[in-house]
Design an enzyme around this catalytic site. Structure first.
Site, mmCIF file in Angstrom:
data_model
loop_
_atom_site.group_PDB
_atom_site.id
_atom_site.type_symbol
_atom_site.label_atom_id
_atom_site.label_comp_id
_atom_site.label_asym_id
_atom_site.label_seq_id
_atom_site.Cartn_x
_atom_site.Cartn_y
_atom_site.Cartn_z
ATOM 1 N N HIS A 52 0.060 -4.812 -2.464
ATOM 2 C CA HIS A 52 0.253 -4.404 -1.071
ATOM 3 C C HIS A 52 1.587 -3.684 -0.880
ATOM 4 C CE1 HIS A 52 -0.275 -4.820 3.332
ATOM 5 N NE2 HIS A 52 1.049 -4.906 3.330
ATOM 6 N N GLU A 53 2.641 -4.317 -1.360
ATOM 7 C CA GLU A 53 3.966 -3.734 -1.163
ATOM 8 C C GLU A 53 4.161 -2.475 -1.994
ATOM 9 O OE1 GLU A 53 5.525 -4.727 1.267
ATOM 10 O OE2 GLU A 53 4.502 -6.645 1.591
ATOM 11 N N HIS B 239 3.122 0.480 0.080
ATOM 12 C CA HIS B 239 4.184 0.933 0.985
ATOM 13 C C HIS B 239 5.290 1.656 0.219
ATOM 14 C CE1 HIS B 239 2.474 -1.078 4.400
ATOM 15 N NE2 HIS B 239 2.670 -2.298 3.929
#
Length: 353
Positions: free
Chosen positions: A25-26, A29
Site C-alpha cells: 500500500h505505502e 503512494h
C-alpha cells in the site's frame, strides 16, 4: 504445538501478512509521489513511537516503529502548496493519483497472490454434496430440494465440495439462479433458488445443510496463463463477496467485525493450514484494505481524495487547510476508537471462548 510456540507462530504469521499488505500500500503512494516529483519526507513501517530510522540519498527517512498496525508515507506539503516538492502544488489529477495509488496497488496485489496459489501444487477435495436437511419454507424447500438429494452444480458452476457450494451461494445472494440436483433414484432435476440476504438464524441463505461424501483428494496446479486467468477471476469474485457482505449488513444480517487481535488469530489459524491458504488470506485482506481505504472517510485516502475533488469542483478554491486538518484529525480519532472497541470485543470473545 505448545501454547507459547503457537502464540509466536501466530505473531510471526500476522507480522508477515501485515508487512506484505502495508508495504504494498505505502509503496503505491511512495513510487507515485516520486514519479510526480512530490517529496517524500518519511516512509514508515508501523506507527510511532519510532524504534529506528535511516535517511536515504533522496532525503527520505525510512523508519521502523513500535506499533505494528500498518504504515505510512509522509509527503511534503499535503495541505501547504508553498512547501518544496509539495503534494498540494501538483495538479488535481496527480494528487488524486498519488492518494489513490495505495488502494490501487492493494487491489492489484491479490491478482498476483491468487496467481501464485493456482500455479503452485495444491490439494483439492472432491466428492458428492449430499443434502442432510432442508429448512421449512426456505428457498430450497420451495424449489423441491429434499433430504438425500445430491447437488451437482450451482448457477452453472460445477461443484467440487461443500465449501465451494457455500462460496457460490454467497456470490449470488439476492439472485434467482439455477441449481442442478440428482434425486435418490438417479434422476437429474434442474431447479431455481433465490439465496436470501438475511435468512432466519441457523438456516443459511438457501436453507439447506449439506456434507461432502466419498471424498477424493488430488494434487493439482494450473499452467502459467491459466493461473493468471484464475487469479483475475478469484480477485473479481472476492470483490463480489466483499460487496455482498456489506449489503448483507444493510439488509439486517448480523455484523461480524474483527480488529487487529481477531485478524491476528485468524492469520495464525490460516497459516497452520499451509502456505497457499495464507496467500489467499493475504489477498483477501489486501482487497479489503483497498476497498475500505478508498471510501470517502476523513483520515483515510478516500477522505483526502474527496477534499481534492471538492476543490476541483470549486475551480481550484481550496478548503481552509486548518479546517481540513481538523476534520481528518477527528476522523482519525474516531477510527482509532473504533479499532480499540473492536479489539476489546475480540479479546472478550477469545478469552470467553
Amino acid at each position: 504445538m505448545s501454547s507459547v510456540l503457537s502464540f509466536l507462530f501466530t505473531i510471526a504469521a500476522f507480522a508477515l501478512v501485515l508487512a506484505i499488505v502495508t508495504l504494498s500500500h505505502e509503496a503505491g503512494h511512495f513510487f507515485s509521489a516520486r514519479i510526480f516529483g512530490v517529496k517524500v519526507n518519511e516512509f514508515g513501517l508501523g506507527y510511532p513511537p519510532r524504534l529506528f530510522a535511516k535517511k536515504g540519498k533522496s532525503g527520505t527517512e525510512y523508519s521502523v516503529n513500535l506499533l505494528p498496525l500498518g504504515g505510512f508515507v509522509k509527503l511534503a506539503g499535503e495541505e501547504d502548496p508553498t512547501a518544496p516538492g509539495a503534494l498540494a502544488s501538483k495538479s488535481h489529477a496527480k494528487r488524486i493519483t498519488v492518494l489513490a495509488a495505495g488502494a490501487i496497488v492493494n487491489a492489484l496485489l491479490p491478482i498476483i497472490l491468487f496467481t501464485v496459489v493456482f500455479a503452485l501444487p495444491h490439494q483439492i477435495a472432491t466428492g458428492k454434496i449430499e443434502v442432510l436437511a432442508v429448512a421449512a419454507g426456505s428457498p430450497a424447500e420451495v424449489a423441491g430440494v429434499q433430504v438425500g438429494d445430491t447437488i451437482l452444480s450451482f448457477n452453472g458452476r460445477q461443484l467440487a465440495n461443500n465449501a465451494e457450494l457455500g462460496r457460490y451461494i454467497f456470490l449470488d445472494l439476492g439472485e434467482t439462479v439455477p441449481m442442478q440436483i440428482q434425486k435418490a433414484d438417479g434422476t437429474v432435476v434442474n431447479v431455481t433458488v433465490n439465496p436470501r440476504w438475511n435468512p432466519p438464524a441457523g438456516q443459511g441463505a438457501v436453507g439447506i445443510e449439506t456434507q461432502t461424501t466419498d471424498v477424493v483428494v488430488t494434487k493439482v496446479h494450473d499452467g502459467f496463463f491459466t493461473a493468471i486467468s484464475s487469479g483475475f477471476r478469484e480477485t473479481g469474485e472476492t470483490m463480489v463477496l466483499f460487496k455482498n457482505s456489506i449489503l448483507s449488513l444493510i439488509f439486517g444480517a448480523p455484523a461480524q467485525f474483527a480488529g487487529p487481535v481477531g485478524i491476528a488469530q485468524m492469520t495464525g489459524e490460516v497459516a497452520r493450514a499451509g502456505f497457499g491458504p495464507l496467500l489467499e488470506f493475504t489477498a483477501f485482506l489486501s482487497l479489503n484494505l483497498a476497498i475500505l481505504n478508498i471510501l470517502p472517510v476523513p483520515a483515510l485516502d478516500g477522505g483526502r481524495i474527496a477534499f481534492v475533488v471538492v476543490e476541483w469542483a470549486r475551480r481550484g478554491k481550496r478548503i481552509d487547510p486548518q479546517t481540513e486538518g481538523k476534520i481528518h484529525f477527528i476522523g482519525f480519532v474516531l477510527l482509532i476508537g473504533l479499532i480499540l472497541l473492536v479489539t476489546f470485543q475480540d479479546i472478550v470473545r477469545i478469552v470467553g471462548g
